[in-house]
Scaffold this motif. Structure first.
Motif, PDB file in Angstrom:
ATOM      1  N   ILE A 452       2.965  14.688  -3.206  1.00 22.46           N
ATOM      2  CA  ILE A 452       1.576  14.568  -1.600  1.00 22.46           C
ATOM      3  C   ILE A 452       0.300  16.124  -1.216  1.00 22.46           C
ATOM      4  O   ILE A 452      -0.262  15.155  -0.632  1.00 22.46           O
ATOM      5  N   GLU A 453       0.361  16.893  -1.960  1.00 18.12           N
ATOM      6  CA  GLU A 453      -0.880  17.876  -2.602  1.00 18.12           C
ATOM      7  C   GLU A 453      -2.168  16.878  -2.424  1.00 18.12           C
ATOM      8  O   GLU A 453      -2.941  16.679  -2.078  1.00 18.12           O
ATOM      9  N   HIS A 454      -2.025  16.009  -3.815  1.00 18.60           N
ATOM     10  CA  HIS A 454      -3.120  15.327  -4.535  1.00 18.60           C
ATOM     11  C   HIS A 454      -3.887  13.849  -2.998  1.00 18.60           C
ATOM     12  O   HIS A 454      -4.537  14.208  -2.925  1.00 18.60           O
ATOM     13  N   MET A 455      -3.010  14.116  -2.168  1.00 11.36           N
ATOM     14  CA  MET A 455      -2.723  12.887  -1.717  1.00 11.36           C
ATOM     15  C   MET A 455      -3.993  14.026  -0.355  1.00 11.36           C
ATOM     16  O   MET A 455      -4.628  12.888   0.216  1.00 11.36           O
ATOM     17  N   ARG A 456      -3.775  15.157  -0.246  1.00 14.42           N
ATOM     18  CA  ARG A 456      -4.439  15.438   1.142  1.00 14.42           C
ATOM     19  C   ARG A 456      -5.701  15.577   0.675  1.00 14.42           C
ATOM     20  O   ARG A 456      -7.193  16.119   1.141  1.00 14.42           O
ATOM     21  N   HIS A 457      -6.307  15.588  -0.699  1.00 17.13           N
ATOM     22  CA  HIS A 457      -7.479  15.916  -1.251  1.00 17.13           C
ATOM     23  C   HIS A 457      -8.296  15.084  -1.000  1.00 17.13           C
ATOM     24  O   HIS A 457      -8.418  14.059  -0.733  1.00 17.13           O
ATOM     25  N   PRO A 458      -9.623  15.441  -0.163  1.00 16.81           N
ATOM     26  CA  PRO A 458     -10.438  14.699   0.558  1.00 16.81           C
ATOM     27  C   PRO A 458     -11.583  13.462  -0.906  1.00 16.81           C
ATOM     28  O   PRO A 458     -11.586  12.641  -0.495  1.00 16.81           O
ATOM     29  N   MET A 459     -10.901  13.260  -2.056  1.00 17.35           N
ATOM     30  CA  MET A 459     -11.122  12.327  -3.263  1.00 17.35           C
ATOM     31  C   MET A 459     -10.072  11.489  -3.648  1.00 17.35           C
ATOM     32  O   MET A 459     -10.203  10.133  -4.113  1.00 17.35           O
ATOM     33  N   ALA A 460      -8.575  11.494  -2.428  1.00 18.71           N
ATOM     34  CA  ALA A 460      -8.129  10.179  -2.862  1.00 18.71           C
ATOM     35  C   ALA A 460      -8.490   9.429  -1.296  1.00 18.71           C
ATOM     36  O   ALA A 460      -7.987  10.042  -0.437  1.00 18.71           O
ATOM     37  N   LEU A 461      -8.546   8.046  -2.281  1.00 19.96           N
ATOM     38  CA  LEU A 461      -8.648   7.360  -1.254  1.00 19.96           C
ATOM     39  C   LEU A 461      -7.560   5.737  -1.303  1.00 19.96           C
ATOM     40  O   LEU A 461      -7.304   5.856  -2.441  1.00 19.96           O
ATOM     41  N   LEU A 462      -8.355   5.402  -0.574  1.00 23.45           N
ATOM     42  CA  LEU A 462      -7.737   3.836  -0.279  1.00 23.45           C
ATOM     43  C   LEU A 462      -9.001   3.166  -0.522  1.00 23.45           C
ATOM     44  O   LEU A 462      -9.568   2.743   0.699  1.00 23.45           O
ATOM     45  N   ALA A 463      -9.363   2.960  -1.177  1.00 23.09           N
ATOM     46  CA  ALA A 463     -10.365   1.982  -1.572  1.00 23.09           C
ATOM     47  C   ALA A 463      -9.894   0.188  -1.319  1.00 23.09           C
ATOM     48  O   ALA A 463      -9.775  -0.466  -1.277  1.00 23.09           O
ATOM     49  N   TYR A 464     -11.498  -0.160  -0.370  1.00 22.73           N
ATOM     50  CA  TYR A 464     -10.867  -1.288   0.063  1.00 22.73           C
ATOM     51  C   TYR A 464     -12.547  -2.525  -0.748  1.00 22.73           C
ATOM     52  O   TYR A 464     -12.705  -3.396  -0.839  1.00 22.73           O
ATOM     53  N   GLU A 465     -13.237  -1.023  -1.091  1.00 20.54           N
ATOM     54  CA  GLU A 465     -15.079  -2.120  -1.652  1.00 20.54           C
ATOM     55  C   GLU A 465     -15.263  -1.370  -3.414  1.00 20.54           C
ATOM     56  O   GLU A 465     -14.140  -0.328  -3.738  1.00 20.54           O
ATOM     57  N   MET A 466     -15.614  -2.389  -3.783  1.00 21.79           N
ATOM     58  CA  MET A 466     -15.818  -1.932  -5.309  1.00 21.79           C
ATOM     59  C   MET A 466     -17.399  -2.093  -5.181  1.00 21.79           C
ATOM     60  O   MET A 466     -17.875  -2.863  -5.689  1.00 21.79           O
ATOM     61  N   ASN A 467     -18.306  -1.065  -5.895  1.00 24.24           N
ATOM     62  CA  ASN A 467     -19.426  -1.136  -5.881  1.00 24.24           C
ATOM     63  C   ASN A 467     -20.098  -1.636  -4.376  1.00 24.24           C
ATOM     64  O   ASN A 467     -20.729  -3.041  -4.639  1.00 24.24           O
ATOM     65  N   SER A 472     -12.534  -7.080  -5.218  1.00 27.70           N
ATOM     66  CA  SER A 472     -11.611  -8.701  -5.970  1.00 27.70           C
ATOM     67  C   SER A 472     -10.392  -8.620  -6.450  1.00 27.70           C
ATOM     68  O   SER A 472      -9.695  -7.494  -6.140  1.00 27.70           O
ATOM     69  N   GLU A 473      -9.671  -9.518  -5.935  1.00 31.28           N
ATOM     70  CA  GLU A 473      -7.837 -10.066  -6.279  1.00 31.28           C
ATOM     71  C   GLU A 473      -8.295  -8.911  -7.619  1.00 31.28           C
ATOM     72  O   GLU A 473      -6.808  -8.421  -8.087  1.00 31.28           O
ATOM     73  N   THR A 474      -9.199  -9.468  -8.649  1.00 26.51           N
ATOM     74  CA  THR A 474      -8.801  -8.881  -9.759  1.00 26.51           C
ATOM     75  C   THR A 474      -8.992  -7.890  -9.919  1.00 26.51           C
ATOM     76  O   THR A 474      -7.985  -6.232 -10.571  1.00 26.51           O
ATOM     77  N   HIS A 475      -9.227  -6.619  -9.098  1.00 23.55           N
ATOM     78  CA  HIS A 475      -9.674  -5.211  -8.675  1.00 23.55           C
ATOM     79  C   HIS A 475      -8.964  -4.760  -7.890  1.00 23.55           C
ATOM     80  O   HIS A 475      -8.635  -3.405  -7.583  1.00 23.55           O
ATOM     81  N   GLY A 476      -7.504  -5.295  -7.197  1.00 20.69           N
ATOM     82  CA  GLY A 476      -6.818  -4.459  -6.338  1.00 20.69           C
ATOM     83  C   GLY A 476      -6.625  -4.919  -4.625  1.00 20.69           C
ATOM     84  O   GLY A 476      -6.253  -4.437  -3.784  1.00 20.69           O
ATOM     85  N   ALA A 477      -8.040  -6.604  -4.171  1.00 19.14           N
ATOM     86  CA  ALA A 477      -7.916  -6.644  -3.274  1.00 19.14           C
ATOM     87  C   ALA A 477      -6.925  -6.742  -2.508  1.00 19.14           C
ATOM     88  O   ALA A 477      -5.884  -7.455  -3.305  1.00 19.14           O
ATOM     89  N   PRO A 478      -6.023  -5.950  -1.265  1.00 20.46           N
ATOM     90  CA  PRO A 478      -6.977  -5.840  -0.021  1.00 20.46           C
ATOM     91  C   PRO A 478      -6.822  -4.474  -0.489  1.00 20.46           C
ATOM     92  O   PRO A 478      -8.684  -3.763   0.407  1.00 20.46           O
ATOM     93  N   LEU A 479      -6.763  -3.632  -1.045  1.00 24.17           N
ATOM     94  CA  LEU A 479      -6.712  -2.710  -1.151  1.00 24.17           C
ATOM     95  C   LEU A 479      -6.102  -1.719  -2.553  1.00 24.17           C
ATOM     96  O   LEU A 479      -4.801  -2.090  -2.547  1.00 24.17           O
ATOM     97  N   ARG A 480      -6.638  -0.239  -2.587  1.00 26.14           N
ATOM     98  CA  ARG A 480      -6.409   0.156  -4.218  1.00 26.14           C
ATOM     99  C   ARG A 480      -6.035   1.657  -3.875  1.00 26.14           C
ATOM    100  O   ARG A 480      -7.002   2.162  -3.249  1.00 26.14           O
ATOM    101  N   LEU A 481      -5.471   2.338  -4.799  1.00 26.59           N
ATOM    102  CA  LEU A 481      -5.457   3.193  -4.309  1.00 26.59           C
ATOM    103  C   LEU A 481      -6.015   4.439  -5.748  1.00 26.59           C
ATOM    104  O   LEU A 481      -6.390   3.481  -6.736  1.00 26.59           O
ATOM    105  N   ARG A 482      -7.114   5.545  -4.833  1.00 25.08           N
ATOM    106  CA  ARG A 482      -7.919   6.537  -6.816  1.00 25.08           C
ATOM    107  C   ARG A 482      -6.965   7.760  -5.811  1.00 25.08           C
ATOM    108  O   ARG A 482      -7.352   8.311  -5.309  1.00 25.08           O
TER     109      ARG A 482
END
Length: 527
Positions: A452-467, A472-482
């Protein structure tokens, strides 16, 4: 044979004979040093043989999972300077077609069980436990070696103290190649060629192995901004491989020369530390080699028979060290020009009709369930996520297989979701559940756990966009973790739900994630 012929021909010339007379090969150390090889060095030598055996075999297994070496940080297909398999089929390079795209897992190769550990395709998790555990033992052995080397003055045996080592090394090389060997005086001092070889191995290639290993860690790169440039992961992998080649070359030549320059005398030097010709040294050597051969043959069958044991032993041995590396807070952000032209796909998108319907509806009916040990369980629609504060970051993805890629991610900070759902004090882990099943038949839904400590970091992201485009479906749509301090398999794609828990022991097989359960990865993966 050509080298032998050339060396024998050169020795017929008077100038070469004079050169060898002037530089016979051995350079006496300047400081006083006792002849012989001390017991600590002999034992360290034996331990080093065993440790290096497992390190090299497991390292080859790791390389086999992505058998291509690059210099560019994006692992761009077609740019590998060395590849251990054929080129990627040109018609399978389009990530927009997930049904036929060539994934990183497709690209791996198998090794025979006598060579790799364990010698089966897609066993990188087990190979890494062997590799890192024996890396730590090798490092500890090396630290003791360095301390005693300089503390006893034995460093003079392997550190050149004058430039005369170069002509003496050249003279030694000619003598060896001509098959008229120089006098073997290794009990007292090494010749110039040995001196240079030992110096390079101990003070250049061994430290390089350690440094280039660390440079392949996402936690290190994310902390110090090493995702691109001359210290990027792919350069580190390439140099790491060159170090491997040197070590194998050194071991082979070293062994051949032990046999060729007086086996019994050399064995007495290294076994008993005496300048004698006792055949008991040969007996001890043969016993040691038999044990090492038995360990070699035992490693792969044991690993395949008891993979969970290997995982648990590895976790107890080096898990604390991985935990220490997770303290590095990520902050590395790269520029648009650093974005990789190709980002390797991996994993199989959800096959369910539910997912196909969600995708066809533009994610209008998608709902992210967030619950568990929280004060305020919530359900977020795709529109809800888009309406929240958007954050962007250009970061590097480090796959456990070895490839890497830089991409621009846009989405919602996990910390913002935490502010809404308000985790309870007992919540220690955040579990991300995918809409996709894992790769094992009947293995169930893919998931992974994060502190949970990692998830409080500003760079922990639920990404819905890439570039700049929707995922895309291949890269995790609709949502993936960073989570930038961890390897790529922990960046769950196709996220369907998030759960806050106090422990992951009751989830799946209790190892902290799907790949941890089925492919024996570790739940801490900052390297």
């Amino acid at each position: 044979m050509i080298g032998v012929a050339v060396a024998q021909h050169l020795r017929q010339f008077e100038w070469m004979q004079e050169f060898i007379d002037r530089y016979p090969g051995t350079v006496a150390p300047r400081g006083a040093i006792e002849p012989g090889i001390p017991a600590w060095l002999r034992w360290g030598h034996l331990f080093n043989i065993v440790f290096m055996m497992f390190i090299i075999r497991a390292g080859l297994q790791i390389l086999a999972d992505h058998p291509r070496l690059y210099l560019n940080s994006g692992s761009t297909p077609g740019t590998a300077w060395l590849r251990l398999r054929g080129p990627i089929p040109a018609d399978r390079l389009d990530p927009a077609n997930p049904a036929t795209v060539w994934t990183a897992k497709d690209d791996s190769v198998s090794l025979p069980k006598w060579l790799g550990i364990p010698g089966v395709r897609h066993t990188i998790g087990l190979a890494r436990w062997w590799h890192f555990t024996f890396d730590c033992l090798w490092l500890l052995n090396g630290i003791v070696f360095y301390v005693l080397l300089f503390g006893t003055g034995q460093w003079r045996r392997i550190v050149p103290e004058s430039w005369e080592v170069i002509p003496n090394a050249a003279s030694t090389a000619v003598q060896y190649l001509s098959l008229d060997f120089p006098v073997n005086d290794g009990f007292v001092a090494y010749n110039g060629l040995q001196l240079i070889a030992y110096f390079l191995t101990v003070f250049v290639f061994a430290p390089l192995a350690f440094v280039t290993g660390l440079l392949q860690a996402p936690a290190i790169a994310a902390r110090f901004g090493l995702g691109h440039g001359p210290a990027n992961r792919q350069v580190a992998r390439s140099v790491h491989f060159i170090v491997l080649l040197w070590m194998v070359f050194f071991i082979l030549v070293h062994t051949v020369m032990v046999f060729a320059t007086g086996l019994i005398g050399n064995l007495n030097h290294i076994v008993f530390g005496t300048n004698t010709n006792s055949y008991w040294a040969l007996v001890v050597y043969l016993i040691a080699m038999a044990v090492i051969a038995a360990l070699w043959l035992w490693a792969s069958p044991f690993t395949l028979r008891h993979p969970r044991v290997v995982q648990k032993v590895g976790r107890y041995a080096i898990g604390w060290l991985k935990g220490f590396m997770e303290w590095f807070h990520p902050h590395a952000n790269y520029s648009e020009k650093d974005i990789s032209p190709y980002f390797w796909p991996n994993g199989t998108p959800p096959a369910s009709q539910e997912y196909q319907n969600l995708r066809a509806g533009g994610w209008r009916d998608y709902r992210l369930q967030v619950g568990g040990l929280v004060e305020n369980p919530r359900e977020f629609s795709y529109a809800d996520l888009l309406a929240m504060a958007k954050h962007e970051q250009i970061t590097q993805h480090y796959c456990i297989q070895g490839w890497s890629g830089i991409a621009k991610w846009g989405g919602v900070r996990v910390a913002d979701l935490l502010d809404i759902v308000r985790p309870l004090p007992s919540a220690r882990w955040v579990v991300f559940y995918s809409l996709a099943d894992g790769s094992e038949p009947g293995g169930g839904r893919y998931y992974d756990c994060h502190k949970i400590e990692h998830m409080r970091h500003p760079m922990a992201l639920l990404a819905y966009e890439m570039n700049g485009d929707p995922l895309s479906e291949t890269h995790g749509a609709p949502l993936r973790l960073r989570n930038e301090v961890e390897l790529g398999f922990k960046q769950v794609k196709w996220i369907g739900a998030i759960e806050f828990v106090d422990s992951f022991e009751r989830i799946g097989k209790g190892q902290g994630g799907y790949n941890e359960d089925h492919e024996f990865f570790g739940y801490r993966m900052p390297i």
